[in-house]
Design a protein around this motif. Structure first.
Motif, PDB file in Angstrom:
ATOM      1  N   GLN A 159      58.162 -97.350  74.939  1.00 15.36           N
ATOM      2  CA  GLN A 159      58.170 -97.762  76.343  1.00 15.36           C
ATOM      3  C   GLN A 159      58.270 -99.277  76.388  1.00 15.36           C
ATOM      4  O   GLN A 159      57.310 -99.976  76.045  1.00 15.36           O
ATOM      5  CB  GLN A 159      56.894 -97.311  77.044  1.00 15.36           C
ATOM      6  CG  GLN A 159      56.797 -95.794  77.165  1.00 15.36           C
ATOM      7  CD  GLN A 159      55.488 -95.376  77.784  1.00 15.36           C
ATOM      8  OE1 GLN A 159      54.433 -95.772  77.300  1.00 15.36           O
ATOM      9  NE2 GLN A 159      55.550 -94.598  78.858  1.00 15.36           N
ATOM     10  N   GLU A 161      52.271-102.353  77.926  1.00 10.80           N
ATOM     11  CA  GLU A 161      51.510-103.554  77.612  1.00 10.80           C
ATOM     12  C   GLU A 161      51.431-103.742  76.091  1.00 10.80           C
ATOM     13  O   GLU A 161      51.202-104.844  75.614  1.00 10.80           O
ATOM     14  CB  GLU A 161      50.091-103.421  78.177  1.00 10.80           C
ATOM     15  CG  GLU A 161      49.451-102.075  77.847  1.00 10.80           C
ATOM     16  CD  GLU A 161      48.023-101.965  78.317  1.00 10.80           C
ATOM     17  OE1 GLU A 161      47.445-100.882  78.156  1.00 10.80           O
ATOM     18  OE2 GLU A 161      47.476-102.949  78.824  1.00 10.80           O
ATOM     19  N   ARG A 194      51.135 -96.851  66.054  1.00  9.67           N
ATOM     20  CA  ARG A 194      50.284 -95.803  66.594  1.00  9.67           C
ATOM     21  C   ARG A 194      50.939 -94.428  66.494  1.00  9.67           C
ATOM     22  O   ARG A 194      50.305 -93.447  66.096  1.00  9.67           O
ATOM     23  CB  ARG A 194      49.980 -96.081  68.066  1.00  9.67           C
ATOM     24  CG  ARG A 194      48.944 -97.186  68.264  1.00  9.67           C
ATOM     25  CD  ARG A 194      48.934 -97.645  69.704  1.00  9.67           C
ATOM     26  NE  ARG A 194      47.866 -98.608  69.929  1.00  9.67           N
ATOM     27  CZ  ARG A 194      46.702 -98.316  70.520  1.00  9.67           C
ATOM     28  NH1 ARG A 194      46.476 -97.109  70.967  1.00  9.67           N
ATOM     29  NH2 ARG A 194      45.776 -99.240  70.667  1.00  9.67           N
ATOM     30  N   GLN A 195      52.202 -94.375  66.860  1.00 11.84           N
ATOM     31  CA  GLN A 195      52.831 -93.059  66.927  1.00 11.84           C
ATOM     32  C   GLN A 195      53.104 -92.472  65.543  1.00 11.84           C
ATOM     33  O   GLN A 195      53.075 -91.256  65.370  1.00 11.84           O
ATOM     34  CB  GLN A 195      54.094 -93.139  67.774  1.00 11.84           C
ATOM     35  CG  GLN A 195      53.736 -93.491  69.220  1.00 11.84           C
ATOM     36  CD  GLN A 195      54.891 -93.281  70.174  1.00 11.84           C
ATOM     37  OE1 GLN A 195      55.708 -92.392  70.018  1.00 11.84           O
ATOM     38  NE2 GLN A 195      54.961 -94.129  71.192  1.00 11.84           N
ATOM     39  N   TYR A 230      49.861 -90.985  64.770  1.00 13.13           N
ATOM     40  CA  TYR A 230      49.673 -89.730  65.483  1.00 13.13           C
ATOM     41  C   TYR A 230      50.483 -88.621  64.817  1.00 13.13           C
ATOM     42  O   TYR A 230      50.008 -87.488  64.673  1.00 13.13           O
ATOM     43  CB  TYR A 230      50.105 -89.878  66.944  1.00 13.13           C
ATOM     44  CG  TYR A 230      49.247 -90.847  67.727  1.00 13.13           C
ATOM     45  CD1 TYR A 230      47.902 -91.028  67.417  1.00 13.13           C
ATOM     46  CD2 TYR A 230      49.767 -91.584  68.787  1.00 13.13           C
ATOM     47  CE1 TYR A 230      47.113 -91.923  68.128  1.00 13.13           C
ATOM     48  CE2 TYR A 230      48.984 -92.471  69.507  1.00 13.13           C
ATOM     49  CZ  TYR A 230      47.652 -92.642  69.170  1.00 13.13           C
ATOM     50  OH  TYR A 230      46.872 -93.518  69.874  1.00 13.13           O
ATOM     51  N   ARG A 234      58.139-104.472  60.446  1.00 10.53           N
ATOM     52  CA  ARG A 234      56.813-105.033  60.683  1.00 10.53           C
ATOM     53  C   ARG A 234      55.778-103.940  60.872  1.00 10.53           C
ATOM     54  O   ARG A 234      54.658-104.031  60.360  1.00 10.53           O
ATOM     55  CB  ARG A 234      56.842-105.930  61.922  1.00 10.53           C
ATOM     56  CG  ARG A 234      55.472-106.423  62.238  1.00 10.53           C
ATOM     57  CD  ARG A 234      55.464-107.524  63.234  1.00 10.53           C
ATOM     58  NE  ARG A 234      54.085-107.915  63.500  1.00 10.53           N
ATOM     59  CZ  ARG A 234      53.744-108.785  64.414  1.00 10.53           C
ATOM     60  NH1 ARG A 234      54.672-109.380  65.131  1.00 10.53           N
ATOM     61  NH2 ARG A 234      52.487-109.084  64.604  1.00 10.53           N
ATOM     62  N   ARG A 241      55.107-102.419  57.560  1.00 10.31           N
ATOM     63  CA  ARG A 241      54.331-103.342  56.725  1.00 10.31           C
ATOM     64  C   ARG A 241      52.844-103.210  57.055  1.00 10.31           C
ATOM     65  O   ARG A 241      51.996-103.202  56.180  1.00 10.31           O
ATOM     66  CB  ARG A 241      54.807-104.776  56.959  1.00 10.31           C
ATOM     67  CG  ARG A 241      54.288-105.758  55.951  1.00 10.31           C
ATOM     68  CD  ARG A 241      55.208-106.977  55.845  1.00 10.31           C
ATOM     69  NE  ARG A 241      55.420-107.642  57.108  1.00 10.31           N
ATOM     70  CZ  ARG A 241      56.610-107.945  57.623  1.00 10.31           C
ATOM     71  NH1 ARG A 241      57.716-107.596  56.989  1.00 10.31           N
ATOM     72  NH2 ARG A 241      56.707-108.572  58.758  1.00 10.31           N
ATOM     73  N   ARG A 296      59.997 -97.503  45.252  1.00  8.49           N
ATOM     74  CA  ARG A 296      61.093 -98.458  45.117  1.00  8.49           C
ATOM     75  C   ARG A 296      62.480 -97.833  45.136  1.00  8.49           C
ATOM     76  O   ARG A 296      62.744 -96.894  44.405  1.00  8.49           O
ATOM     77  CB  ARG A 296      60.899 -99.286  43.854  1.00  8.49           C
ATOM     78  CG  ARG A 296      59.991-100.472  44.132  1.00  8.49           C
ATOM     79  CD  ARG A 296      60.029-101.420  42.985  1.00  8.49           C
ATOM     80  NE  ARG A 296      59.817-100.701  41.737  1.00  8.49           N
ATOM     81  CZ  ARG A 296      59.122-101.194  40.727  1.00  8.49           C
ATOM     82  NH1 ARG A 296      58.564-102.362  40.830  1.00  8.49           N
ATOM     83  NH2 ARG A 296      58.998-100.512  39.624  1.00  8.49           N
TER      84      ARG A 296
END
Lengths: 131, 131, 131, 131
Positions: C6, C10, C19-20, C23, C55, C58, C70
């Motif tokens: 989205q 925020e 997060r997903q 989940y 990112r 990571r 690898r």
DNA sequence: GTGGTCTAGACCACC
DNA sequence: GTGGTCTAGACCACG
């Protein structure tokens, strides 16, 4: 076989192969004019990608440690032993220098560094004996 | 500034920044509640990209060595000094262990390694005196 | 794919990905030793920059949810499932607490807040049924 | 004063000021035609940057919650009370909806979410009583 | 093909 | 001025 691969190592797999072939030559485990295992065979034994073995062999050829013997395989050159013995020390010296430089940056005194080296040598020795 | 980047190092630039900030904190060169150099300033001084500095700082934040003070900069936390002092030794021990492991693989005897370390320490000491 | 971004949220995009993925692991949609989608593939699918995906990945690595294999990709660790299941609740609790704190600040009584939650749950339930 | 700032909050400081002024108006702590504290005074009391207060007041003016009274200060408008009361609810509804959406993504059942809300309400209530 | 690193430059919110 | 995020695109090592 004389090679062990650690997939979780910081070193690239192909580099581990290169180094350990060199160490084997330096130690006399493989002698001049003898053949190293074929790409396929070594790849199967180590359970790694044939491309990786091929790459390691390619590098060893470019360093004139190995030469192709047409239709037969890759053989250790006569100059290989001397080269490998020299490198063995040089590789280590470079890494030792890097660590010393890092110690200097972090303001760890040479004596302290020396004592860390001793401690770790002792620890590794114990572990090595167990294994 | 208290940081030096070696572009030919095996360590990534951002990692060199992380380590050397830690060393600076451990040595008391930057104290708790003080601000580290701004992302842009440090990037300019070291002639590297601001994103690279930002990445290093981001990692230090995730380790709770630094905290952002909004609109002001990044400050050293109170717990940072203890952490950095602990790590200073640990970071070096890790590298020492790696070198010893390398030596073991190449069948270099512990005594021989110890003598290499001594030699290199002596060489670096001479260089250090000159510089 | 199991991820939706989205852009008006925020939360930062990389954080939504983090997060997903968690989940998805908690729900068993990706299992230990399986590979997550490649950086480039996920970036293409979500129409975001590969760096942003990198990112997120990571961060998941630094939390030991993912490990690099690898030349192959990023694999889910064995400890990931337990971690993600734990976090699934914790991440939500944090957000719930934030909302409650906001309500407290604005002097909205707990009962009133509870009734808002119920209302919105009902509304979303209806929408969910339609979709 | 009726305002408390958390410098470590996720919310911007200026936003905390905006919200809490609104809450104070909604709760009747400041009434229409009364003056809010001057920028300098509020900044000193809250120990924050005057620019930050100025920015908050600017936003409240653009929302017609406050108006300048020449040579006197900033006064609460007559329409402010109604606006602030409305917003108070709307702000919270938006955040509640976001949390519900997150719960849906992580496959947490509505009942489970409701129970989390209850738990956290209970916890906060206890903490609030102590404080 | 994979991830890792680095550069360059943009926009935003905050002080 | 500060950090945070995101995009774009490059190069490298690895399999």
């Amino acid at each position: 076989m004389f090679i062990r691969i650690q997939t979780d190592s910081e070193l690239a797999i192909y580099d581990q192969v290169v180094r350990q072939i060199k160490y084997a030559i330096a130690a006399g485990a493989i002698r001049p004019d003898e053949l190293v295992p074929s790409v396929r065979e070594l790849a199967r034994d180590l359970a790694i990608n044939p491309n990786t073995v091929a790459r390691a062999y390619r590098q060893l050829q470019s360093e004139k440690i190995l030469v192709t013997v047409r239709g037969t395989g890759l053989a250790v050159t006569s100059q290989a032993v001397a080269k490998c013995k020299k490198e063995r020390i040089a590789l280590l010296q470079k890494r030792v220098r890097d660590v010393i430089e890092e110690a200097r940056l972090s303001k760890i005194a040479p004596e302290e560094l020396a004592s860390i080296v001793e401690q770790e040598l002792a620890r590794m020795a114990v572990k090595g004996t167990q294994a």
